[in-house]
Design a protein around this motif. Structure first.
Motif, PDB file in Angstrom:
ATOM      1  N   MET A  10       0.839  -1.182   0.000  1.00  0.00           N
ATOM      2  CA  MET A  10       0.000   0.000   0.000  1.00  0.00           C
ATOM      3  C   MET A  10       0.884   1.246   0.000  1.00  0.00           C
ATOM      4  O   MET A  10       0.616   2.205  -0.716  1.00  0.00           O
ATOM      5  CB  MET A  10      -0.924  -0.025   1.225  1.00  0.00           C
ATOM      6  N   ILE A  11       1.912   1.290   0.782  1.00  0.00           N
ATOM      7  CA  ILE A  11       2.813   2.434   0.880  1.00  0.00           C
ATOM      8  C   ILE A  11       3.496   2.633  -0.475  1.00  0.00           C
ATOM      9  O   ILE A  11       3.602   3.763  -0.961  1.00  0.00           O
ATOM     10  CB  ILE A  11       3.865   2.207   1.985  1.00  0.00           C
ATOM     11  N   SER A  12       4.000   1.569  -1.056  1.00  0.00           N
ATOM     12  CA  SER A  12       4.688   1.704  -2.337  1.00  0.00           C
ATOM     13  C   SER A  12       3.700   2.160  -3.426  1.00  0.00           C
ATOM     14  O   SER A  12       4.071   2.936  -4.321  1.00  0.00           O
ATOM     15  CB  SER A  12       5.397   0.421  -2.729  1.00  0.00           C
ATOM     16  N   PHE A  13       2.464   1.755  -3.300  1.00  0.00           N
ATOM     17  CA  PHE A  13       1.450   2.187  -4.268  1.00  0.00           C
ATOM     18  C   PHE A  13       1.235   3.684  -4.157  1.00  0.00           C
ATOM     19  O   PHE A  13       1.186   4.395  -5.164  1.00  0.00           O
ATOM     20  CB  PHE A  13       0.137   1.411  -4.052  1.00  0.00           C
ATOM     21  N   PHE A  14       1.081   4.190  -2.895  1.00  0.00           N
ATOM     22  CA  PHE A  14       0.871   5.628  -2.696  1.00  0.00           C
ATOM     23  C   PHE A  14       2.106   6.422  -3.126  1.00  0.00           C
ATOM     24  O   PHE A  14       1.981   7.518  -3.686  1.00  0.00           O
ATOM     25  CB  PHE A  14       0.491   5.943  -1.250  1.00  0.00           C
ATOM     26  N   ILE A  21       2.178  11.951  -9.790  1.00  0.00           N
ATOM     27  CA  ILE A  21       1.613  13.293  -9.708  1.00  0.00           C
ATOM     28  C   ILE A  21       2.731  14.322  -9.660  1.00  0.00           C
ATOM     29  O   ILE A  21       2.632  15.377 -10.279  1.00  0.00           O
ATOM     30  CB  ILE A  21       0.680  13.402  -8.482  1.00  0.00           C
ATOM     31  N   TYR A  22       3.797  14.054  -8.941  1.00  0.00           N
ATOM     32  CA  TYR A  22       4.901  14.980  -8.816  1.00  0.00           C
ATOM     33  C   TYR A  22       5.548  15.268 -10.183  1.00  0.00           C
ATOM     34  O   TYR A  22       5.885  16.396 -10.495  1.00  0.00           O
ATOM     35  CB  TYR A  22       5.945  14.416  -7.822  1.00  0.00           C
ATOM     36  N   PHE A  23       5.754  14.252 -10.969  1.00  0.00           N
ATOM     37  CA  PHE A  23       6.356  14.441 -12.292  1.00  0.00           C
ATOM     38  C   PHE A  23       5.320  14.791 -13.375  1.00  0.00           C
ATOM     39  O   PHE A  23       5.654  14.835 -14.547  1.00  0.00           O
ATOM     40  CB  PHE A  23       7.137  13.191 -12.710  1.00  0.00           C
ATOM     41  N   LYS A  24       4.119  15.036 -12.974  1.00  0.00           N
ATOM     42  CA  LYS A  24       3.017  15.457 -13.842  1.00  0.00           C
ATOM     43  C   LYS A  24       2.798  14.473 -15.003  1.00  0.00           C
ATOM     44  O   LYS A  24       2.546  14.853 -16.145  1.00  0.00           O
ATOM     45  CB  LYS A  24       3.267  16.857 -14.384  1.00  0.00           C
ATOM     46  N   ILE A  25       2.891  13.242 -14.726  1.00  0.00           N
ATOM     47  CA  ILE A  25       2.690  12.178 -15.711  1.00  0.00           C
ATOM     48  C   ILE A  25       1.246  12.171 -16.204  1.00  0.00           C
ATOM     49  O   ILE A  25       1.024  12.061 -17.419  1.00  0.00           O
ATOM     50  CB  ILE A  25       3.096  10.808 -15.138  1.00  0.00           C
ATOM     51  N   PRO A  26       0.217  12.316 -15.322  1.00  0.00           N
ATOM     52  CA  PRO A  26      -1.148  12.309 -15.846  1.00  0.00           C
ATOM     53  C   PRO A  26      -1.394  13.465 -16.818  1.00  0.00           C
ATOM     54  O   PRO A  26      -2.083  13.300 -17.837  1.00  0.00           O
ATOM     55  CB  PRO A  26      -2.019  12.432 -14.610  1.00  0.00           C
ATOM     56  N   GLN A  27      -0.805  14.643 -16.532  1.00  0.00           N
ATOM     57  CA  GLN A  27      -0.990  15.777 -17.443  1.00  0.00           C
ATOM     58  C   GLN A  27      -0.284  15.521 -18.775  1.00  0.00           C
ATOM     59  O   GLN A  27      -0.793  15.863 -19.847  1.00  0.00           O
ATOM     60  CB  GLN A  27      -0.435  17.055 -16.805  1.00  0.00           C
ATOM     61  N   LYS A  28       0.908  14.921 -18.703  1.00  0.00           N
ATOM     62  CA  LYS A  28       1.633  14.600 -19.931  1.00  0.00           C
ATOM     63  C   LYS A  28       0.852  13.578 -20.749  1.00  0.00           C
ATOM     64  O   LYS A  28       0.773  13.680 -21.979  1.00  0.00           O
ATOM     65  CB  LYS A  28       3.035  14.082 -19.610  1.00  0.00           C
TER      66      LYS A  28
END
Length: 165
Positions: A10-14, A21-28
């Motif tokens: 669970m921790i590794s998933f979060f 989110i930090y590297f803005k992958i969803p936006q890319k």
């Protein structure tokens, strides 16, 4: 505390989600997908334009083909009419030529017939004159013979002139 493998998963998933989110992958991913969508829309619009252009070109070519078919029909009709006129003209010329040859042959036959009749008459007159001369020589004296001979020649000449005129 219960720290087992599930907790660490669970921790590794979060952490993984946080890094994403930090590297803005969803936006890319979203911008890449939007760019792909826009490219696809442009291609669809371009394809629609090409389709319309193709339809226009097709209708133009169909009109040209239709016009060409009509021109071919007109040309064939015109050629047929001209050929028929040429056949009629050639036939008429042939009949005129044959008619003139027939008239010429008839005229020639008529001339030959008249010439033959003249020759026959001349020969008949010669024979008659010779026969009369022989008869007269044998039966008459010289003075009577000269008078009869001269008068018969004159009569024969007059008779031939009257008949030939």
């Amino acid at each position: 505390m219960m720290i087992d493998a599930t907790f660490w998963v669970m921790i590794s998933f979060f952490v993984f989600i946080g890094l994403l989110i930090y590297f803005k992958i969803p936006q890319k991913i979203k911008t890449t997908l939007d760019e792909n969508i826009n490219n696809i829309k442009k291609q669809i619009n371009e394809a629609d334009k090409l389709k319309e252009d193709a339809k226009n070109i097709l209708t133009e070519h169909e009109k040209k083909i239709s016009n060409s078919k009509n021109e071919v029909k007109q040309m064939l009709s015109k050629a047929s009419d001209e050929a028929e006129k040429n056949i009629i003209k050639t036939n008429q010329d042939f009949h005129n030529l044959m008619e003139s040859r027939k008239k010429s042959a008839e005229e020639r036959i008529k001339q030959l017939k008249n010439q033959a009749l003249k020759d026959i008459k001349n020969t008949s007159v010669k024979i008659a004159i010779e026969s009369v001369e022989k008869l007269i020589k044998n039966s008459l004296d010289k003075s009577k013979l000269d008078k009869i001979y001269s008068s018969s020649i004159e009569e024969t000449k007059l008779a031939l002139k009257n008949k030939s005129s």
